[in-house]
Design a protein around this motif. Sequence first.
Motif, PDB file in Angstrom:
ATOM      1  N   GLY A 100     -19.646 -10.634  -2.482  1.00 34.27           N
ATOM      2  CA  GLY A 100     -18.311 -11.281  -2.808  1.00 34.27           C
ATOM      3  C   GLY A 100     -18.141 -10.788  -4.481  1.00 34.27           C
ATOM      4  N   LEU A 101     -18.840  -9.963  -4.955  1.00 35.41           N
ATOM      5  CA  LEU A 101     -18.455  -9.212  -5.723  1.00 35.41           C
ATOM      6  C   LEU A 101     -17.682  -8.330  -5.740  1.00 35.41           C
ATOM      7  N   ILE A 102     -18.230  -7.467  -4.866  1.00 35.25           N
ATOM      8  CA  ILE A 102     -17.398  -6.030  -4.411  1.00 35.25           C
ATOM      9  C   ILE A 102     -16.259  -6.694  -3.785  1.00 35.25           C
ATOM     10  N   ILE A 103     -15.868  -7.558  -3.242  1.00 33.82           N
ATOM     11  CA  ILE A 103     -14.816  -8.088  -3.209  1.00 33.82           C
ATOM     12  C   ILE A 103     -13.786  -8.641  -3.834  1.00 33.82           C
ATOM     13  N   ALA A 104     -14.237  -8.967  -4.739  1.00 33.93           N
ATOM     14  CA  ALA A 104     -14.025  -9.892  -6.233  1.00 33.93           C
ATOM     15  C   ALA A 104     -13.208  -8.617  -6.744  1.00 33.93           C
ATOM     16  N   LEU A 105     -13.890  -7.399  -7.395  1.00 31.01           N
ATOM     17  CA  LEU A 105     -13.634  -6.220  -6.984  1.00 31.01           C
ATOM     18  C   LEU A 105     -12.606  -5.079  -6.518  1.00 31.01           C
ATOM     19  N   LEU A 106     -12.676  -5.462  -5.491  1.00 36.87           N
ATOM     20  CA  LEU A 106     -11.642  -4.674  -4.719  1.00 36.87           C
ATOM     21  C   LEU A 106     -10.076  -5.222  -5.262  1.00 36.87           C
ATOM     22  N   VAL A 107     -10.300  -6.703  -4.911  1.00 36.41           N
ATOM     23  CA  VAL A 107      -9.101  -7.417  -5.307  1.00 36.41           C
ATOM     24  C   VAL A 107      -8.508  -7.974  -6.221  1.00 36.41           C
ATOM     25  N   PHE A 108      -9.621  -7.333  -7.587  1.00 38.53           N
ATOM     26  CA  PHE A 108      -8.676  -7.195  -8.996  1.00 38.53           C
ATOM     27  C   PHE A 108      -7.975  -5.826  -9.258  1.00 38.53           C
ATOM     28  N   VAL A 109      -9.508  -4.567  -8.308  1.00 39.10           N
ATOM     29  CA  VAL A 109      -8.221  -3.503  -8.149  1.00 39.10           C
ATOM     30  C   VAL A 109      -6.415  -3.328  -7.325  1.00 39.10           C
ATOM     31  N   ASN A 110      -7.237  -3.889  -6.561  1.00 42.63           N
ATOM     32  CA  ASN A 110      -5.831  -3.882  -5.373  1.00 42.63           C
ATOM     33  C   ASN A 110      -4.540  -4.754  -6.826  1.00 42.63           C
ATOM     34  N   MET A 111      -4.824  -6.103  -6.970  1.00 43.44           N
ATOM     35  CA  MET A 111      -3.416  -6.821  -7.667  1.00 43.44           C
ATOM     36  C   MET A 111      -3.441  -6.264  -8.794  1.00 43.44           C
ATOM     37  N   TYR A 112      -4.379  -5.295  -9.634  1.00 45.83           N
ATOM     38  CA  TYR A 112      -4.054  -4.759 -10.705  1.00 45.83           C
ATOM     39  C   TYR A 112      -2.771  -3.608 -11.147  1.00 45.83           C
ATOM     40  N   TYR A 113      -3.670  -2.576  -9.725  1.00 39.89           N
ATOM     41  CA  TYR A 113      -2.755  -1.695  -9.905  1.00 39.89           C
ATOM     42  C   TYR A 113      -1.931  -1.142  -8.124  1.00 39.89           C
ATOM     43  N   THR A 114      -1.730  -1.687  -7.151  1.00 43.90           N
ATOM     44  CA  THR A 114      -1.171  -2.156  -6.436  1.00 43.90           C
ATOM     45  C   THR A 114      -0.331  -3.101  -6.204  1.00 43.90           C
ATOM     46  N   PRO A 115       0.037  -4.126  -7.256  1.00 52.45           N
ATOM     47  CA  PRO A 115      -0.392  -5.727  -6.185  1.00 52.45           C
ATOM     48  C   PRO A 115       1.007  -5.623  -5.174  1.00 52.45           C
ATOM     49  N   GLN A 116       1.786  -4.566  -5.475  1.00 54.79           N
ATOM     50  CA  GLN A 116       2.972  -4.680  -4.268  1.00 54.79           C
ATOM     51  C   GLN A 116       2.505  -4.909  -2.945  1.00 54.79           C
ATOM     52  N   GLU A 117       0.799  -4.287  -2.844  1.00 52.04           N
ATOM     53  CA  GLU A 117       0.447  -3.575  -1.531  1.00 52.04           C
ATOM     54  C   GLU A 117      -0.737  -4.858  -1.388  1.00 52.04           C
ATOM     55  N   ILE A 118      -0.650  -5.135  -0.486  1.00 46.58           N
ATOM     56  CA  ILE A 118      -2.709  -5.503  -0.293  1.00 46.58           C
ATOM     57  C   ILE A 118      -2.825  -4.939   0.889  1.00 46.58           C
ATOM     58  N   TRP A 119      -3.997  -4.273  -0.139  1.00 46.14           N
ATOM     59  CA  TRP A 119      -5.257  -3.252   0.763  1.00 46.14           C
ATOM     60  C   TRP A 119      -6.134  -3.548   0.951  1.00 46.14           C
ATOM     61  N   PHE A 120      -6.705  -5.012   0.830  1.00 46.36           N
ATOM     62  CA  PHE A 120      -8.246  -5.101  -0.437  1.00 46.36           C
ATOM     63  C   PHE A 120      -9.017  -5.921   1.356  1.00 46.36           C
ATOM     64  N   VAL A 121      -7.850  -6.522   2.001  1.00 47.55           N
ATOM     65  CA  VAL A 121      -8.448  -6.796   3.391  1.00 47.55           C
ATOM     66  C   VAL A 121      -9.276  -6.003   3.952  1.00 47.55           C
ATOM     67  N   PHE A 122      -8.401  -4.535   4.216  1.00 46.36           N
ATOM     68  CA  PHE A 122      -9.523  -4.087   5.221  1.00 46.36           C
ATOM     69  C   PHE A 122     -10.470  -2.985   4.375  1.00 46.36           C
ATOM     70  N   PRO A 123     -10.967  -2.916   3.358  1.00 49.66           N
ATOM     71  CA  PRO A 123     -12.331  -2.725   3.384  1.00 49.66           C
ATOM     72  C   PRO A 123     -13.358  -4.086   3.114  1.00 49.66           C
ATOM     73  N   THR A 124     -12.227  -4.698   2.630  1.00 48.91           N
ATOM     74  CA  THR A 124     -13.163  -5.956   3.415  1.00 48.91           C
ATOM     75  C   THR A 124     -14.314  -6.928   4.558  1.00 48.91           C
ATOM     76  N   PHE A 125     -13.587  -6.011   5.342  1.00 44.07           N
ATOM     77  CA  PHE A 125     -13.779  -6.793   6.693  1.00 44.07           C
ATOM     78  C   PHE A 125     -15.052  -5.450   6.506  1.00 44.07           C
ATOM     79  N   ALA A 126     -15.133  -4.067   6.185  1.00 40.17           N
ATOM     80  CA  ALA A 126     -16.028  -3.713   6.322  1.00 40.17           C
ATOM     81  C   ALA A 126     -17.364  -3.964   5.258  1.00 40.17           C
ATOM     82  N   ILE A 127     -16.614  -4.125   4.290  1.00 42.09           N
ATOM     83  CA  ILE A 127     -18.252  -5.633   3.669  1.00 42.09           C
ATOM     84  C   ILE A 127     -19.075  -6.428   4.352  1.00 42.09           C
TER      85      ILE A 127
END
Length: 149
Positions: A100-127
Amino acid sequence: MQKIDTYVEEQFADLPETEQVVALKEEIKDSMEEKAADFMLEGKAEEDAVNKAIVDFGNLAEIKREFQLQNAPQETSGKKKKQKEDMSTLNLGFSICGSGLIIALLVFVNMYYTPQEIWFVFPTFAILWWPVSMAFVWLKVRKRKVMQR
């Protein structure tokens, strides 16, 4: 060879007199007496031969420790099973929180740096494989517990 008998009895005094302990002590005594007899055939005096046999035989504490470890599972098997249950629950909880913490970090990084592209979903499956695998271990331990009742 009284000295060998006394030495072995002193070394195993803290163990209960079970059949296995008595058999082990007799085996050790026989081995030491044979060794002492070999030394006497080589020309050593009886006392020297006995002392050398005791020294050459090695540390009986190590033999005693191995013997106790071999016979310990009968007494501690319940404790080990309980520890395994506790560890599987702890591992499952840790994996859920960590994922949960790693996924939350990925969501934050995704939304902060590249909000126009949603990419956090892909590493979430691996995590998510981490808590899923821990859940299977937890279920396996619970199933064993239920089957033993």
